[in-house]
Design an enzyme around this catalytic site. Structure first.
Site, PDB file in Angstrom:
ATOM      1  N   PHE A  68       0.859  -1.188   0.000  1.00  0.00           N
ATOM      2  CA  PHE A  68       0.000   0.000   0.000  1.00  0.00           C
ATOM      3  C   PHE A  68       0.889   1.229   0.000  1.00  0.00           C
ATOM      4  O   PHE A  68       1.677   1.437   0.915  1.00  0.00           O
ATOM      5  CB  PHE A  68      -0.935   0.038   1.217  1.00  0.00           C
ATOM      6  CG  PHE A  68      -1.859   1.228   1.163  1.00  0.00           C
ATOM      7  CD1 PHE A  68      -3.049   1.175   0.443  1.00  0.00           C
ATOM      8  CD2 PHE A  68      -1.521   2.420   1.782  1.00  0.00           C
ATOM      9  CE1 PHE A  68      -3.881   2.277   0.351  1.00  0.00           C
ATOM     10  CE2 PHE A  68      -2.354   3.535   1.695  1.00  0.00           C
ATOM     11  CZ  PHE A  68      -3.535   3.457   0.981  1.00  0.00           C
ATOM     12  N   ASP A 100       9.234   3.031   1.733  1.00  0.00           N
ATOM     13  CA  ASP A 100       8.044   3.767   2.142  1.00  0.00           C
ATOM     14  C   ASP A 100       7.860   3.563   3.643  1.00  0.00           C
ATOM     15  O   ASP A 100       7.378   2.526   4.089  1.00  0.00           O
ATOM     16  CB  ASP A 100       6.828   3.278   1.354  1.00  0.00           C
ATOM     17  CG  ASP A 100       5.572   4.080   1.682  1.00  0.00           C
ATOM     18  OD1 ASP A 100       5.591   4.845   2.673  1.00  0.00           O
ATOM     19  OD2 ASP A 100       4.574   3.930   0.959  1.00  0.00           O
ATOM     20  N   LYS A 124       2.522  10.063   7.980  1.00  0.00           N
ATOM     21  CA  LYS A 124       1.599   9.834   9.099  1.00  0.00           C
ATOM     22  C   LYS A 124       2.017  10.459  10.440  1.00  0.00           C
ATOM     23  O   LYS A 124       1.455  11.456  10.857  1.00  0.00           O
ATOM     24  CB  LYS A 124       1.331   8.339   9.242  1.00  0.00           C
ATOM     25  CG  LYS A 124       0.485   7.800   8.078  1.00  0.00           C
ATOM     26  CD  LYS A 124      -0.053   6.425   8.357  1.00  0.00           C
ATOM     27  CE  LYS A 124      -1.179   6.054   7.410  1.00  0.00           C
ATOM     28  NZ  LYS A 124      -0.794   5.451   6.139  1.00  0.00           N
TER      29      LYS A 124
HETATM   30  C1  PLP Z   1      -0.953   5.655   4.713  1.00  0.00           C
HETATM   31  C2  PLP Z   1       0.125   5.259   3.793  1.00  0.00           C
HETATM   32  C3  PLP Z   1       0.358   5.952   2.589  1.00  0.00           C
HETATM   33  C4  PLP Z   1      -0.541   7.061   2.109  1.00  0.00           C
HETATM   34  O1  PLP Z   1      -0.558   8.151   2.973  1.00  0.00           O
HETATM   35  P1  PLP Z   1      -1.754   9.213   2.908  1.00  0.00           P
HETATM   36  O2  PLP Z   1      -1.357  10.306   3.853  1.00  0.00           O
HETATM   37  O3  PLP Z   1      -3.003   8.495   3.307  1.00  0.00           O
HETATM   38  O4  PLP Z   1      -1.843   9.692   1.499  1.00  0.00           O
HETATM   39  C5  PLP Z   1       1.441   5.571   1.820  1.00  0.00           C
HETATM   40  N1  PLP Z   1       2.256   4.568   2.201  1.00  0.00           N
HETATM   41  C6  PLP Z   1       2.059   3.880   3.344  1.00  0.00           C
HETATM   42  C7  PLP Z   1       3.021   2.802   3.731  1.00  0.00           C
HETATM   43  C8  PLP Z   1       0.987   4.202   4.184  1.00  0.00           C
HETATM   44  O5  PLP Z   1       0.782   3.507   5.305  1.00  0.00           O
END
Ligand code: PLP
Length: 418
Positions: A158, A243, A272
């Site tokens: 994700f 990420d 986040k």
């Molecule tokens: C939540 C998340 C995203 C996306 O972040 P948003 O602020 O919701 O756009 C991307 N990568 C990972 C690993 C995430 O947990």
């Protein structure tokens, strides 16, 4: 309008008060249905507790999905944000501000980034990933000028919901309605070093990896995987992009989840937890060569790196440091994992620090979420038999213990409701 008409200054005075049920019917009539129906209408928070519009109290074990690192309404973060907003709130990217520069320096230091490393600020996780995607596209040619046409991501990945990040995200239900997505992304089996090594050659521009897949139910990459990925990408000239939007900023008890892997990535995305609840994202690029892939005019954002967001992040990082929050994450995380492993009906416990996933012996996770809410706990079900916890990093052992004590009954209630 006079000043008297503009006070009191709280937003609640602008919107008024009503019941949760009434708010939710107004929600359905006015908000786009992409999130389904929200579970509760929350009006107030303090530390790890939140209250809904009907006055019910909850222990927040999800932290706004790994966002509220210092809990709700942290007085220090709140006062830094308020005073920055009252001093200088926005300047555009024709200008900079001291908080933006200081935060970039701080992030480079905590990521142990070598000389020549740089930061790009965005407003969310998906935007940090978009910046990384564009960076990957600029790693355009391999040896002898041959084009690098492919980007590798993992099954279960994700990376966000905008078109570029969505192309990296694996889940078919999220992707299918929006095709065609930006091309060249290949998803390979999760955690399989042989598959990774087979997929990486000189046509690959970049490999995107989450050290722990959060949305997939808190699945950590196997030991040695990041190291193998670093070796294979270095050999092929591909970028290794981590990420850490969910796993970064103390979530695992370390500043970055990848910290102990013994590698230097080419880029890391953050978001986040970074702003302690205030929206901000960041892309860190490691070393001079990677940091110069995106040049003047090739990327930008109006709000990115604004004084308030960067002040919020500076305050969050400072508080995590000075309050020994990382130690708390390790202690309370271990306590929770040990406790969960001993609960009847829990078949597996995964994760690090305060990013925890546990599997149940039946497909009752959504019913567990509902039973937990009724009992005053906020948790999340990323899958039919998986519960995820990502509480504020300041959660106490005592607070964690109340959930462990309640869990057997919550599981029974969920099974009875099936
Ligand atoms: C939540 C998340 C995203 C996306 O972040 P948003 O602020 O919701 O756009 C991307 N990568 C990972 C690993 C995430 O947990």
């Amino acid at each position: 309008m006079t000043d008297t008409e503009l006070s009191p200054s709280a937003a609640s005075a602008l919107v008024g008060h009503t019941t949760g049920a009434e708010w939710l019917s107004r929600y359905s009539a006015s908000l786009m249905g992409v999130f389904g129906t929200p579970q509760r209408v929350l009006v107030r928070g303090a530390g790890c507790l939140v209250w809904d519009a009907d006055g019910k109290e909850y222990l927040d074990l999800l932290g706004g999905i790994a966002v509220n690192a210092l809990g709700h309404a942290n007085p220090f973060v709140t006062s830094v944000i308020s005073s920055q907003l009252a001093t200088l709130g926005h300047v555009s990217n024709f200008f900079t501000s001291p908080t933006q520069i200081a935060l970039a320096e701080k992030l480079l230091a905590l990521a142990h980034a070598p000389a020549g490393s740089k930061v790009f600020f965005a407003n969310s996780g998906t935007e940090a990933v978009e910046a990384a995607f564009k960076l990957a596209r600029r790693n355009a040619t391999g040896p002898n000028g041959a084009p690098r046409t492919k980007i590798i991501a993992l099954e279960g990945a994700f990376h966000g919901r905008t078109m570029g990040a969505l192309a990296l995200t694996a889940k078919e239900a999220y992707r299918a309605p929006f095709e065609p997505l930006p091309g060249g992304v290949v998803h390979i089996p999760f955690g399989d070093v042989a598959a990774l090594e087979a997929a990486i050659d000189e046509t690959v521009a970049a490999v995107f990896l989450e050290p722990i897949q959060g949305e997939a139910g808190v699945r950590p990459l196997p030991a040695g995987y990041l190291k193998a990925a670093r070796e294979a990408t270095t050999k092929a000239g591909a970028l290794l992009i981590l990420d850490e939007v969910q796993t970064g900023i103390g979530r695992t008890g370390k500043w970055l989840a990848s910290e102990d892997a013994g590698i230097v990535p080419d880029a890391v995305t953050l978001a986040k937890g970074l702003g302690g609840g205030f929206p901000i994202g960041a892309l860190i690029t490691f070393g001079e060569q990677t940091s110069s892939l995106l040049t003047a005019g090739q990327h930008g954002t109006t709000f990115g790196g604004n004084p308030v967001a960067t002040a919020a992040a500076l305050a969050t990082l400072h508080a995590i440091d000075s309050q020994r929050v990382l130690e708390n994450v390790a202690t309370v995380g271990d306590y929770l994992r040990t406790g969960l492993a001993g609960v009847d009906g829990v078949t597996e416990v995964r994760g690090e620090g305060l990013l925890i996933g546990f599997d149940l012996d039946a497909d009752v996770a959504p019913a567990v979420v509902a039973a937990s809410l009724d009992a005053g706990f906020i948790v999340n079900a990323p899958g039919p038999h998986t519960i995820r916890l990502a509480p504020p990093l300041v959660l106490t052992t005592e607070q964690a213990g109340t959930f462990l004590a309640a869990l057997p009954v919550l599981l029974q209630t969920a099974k009875d409701a099936q």
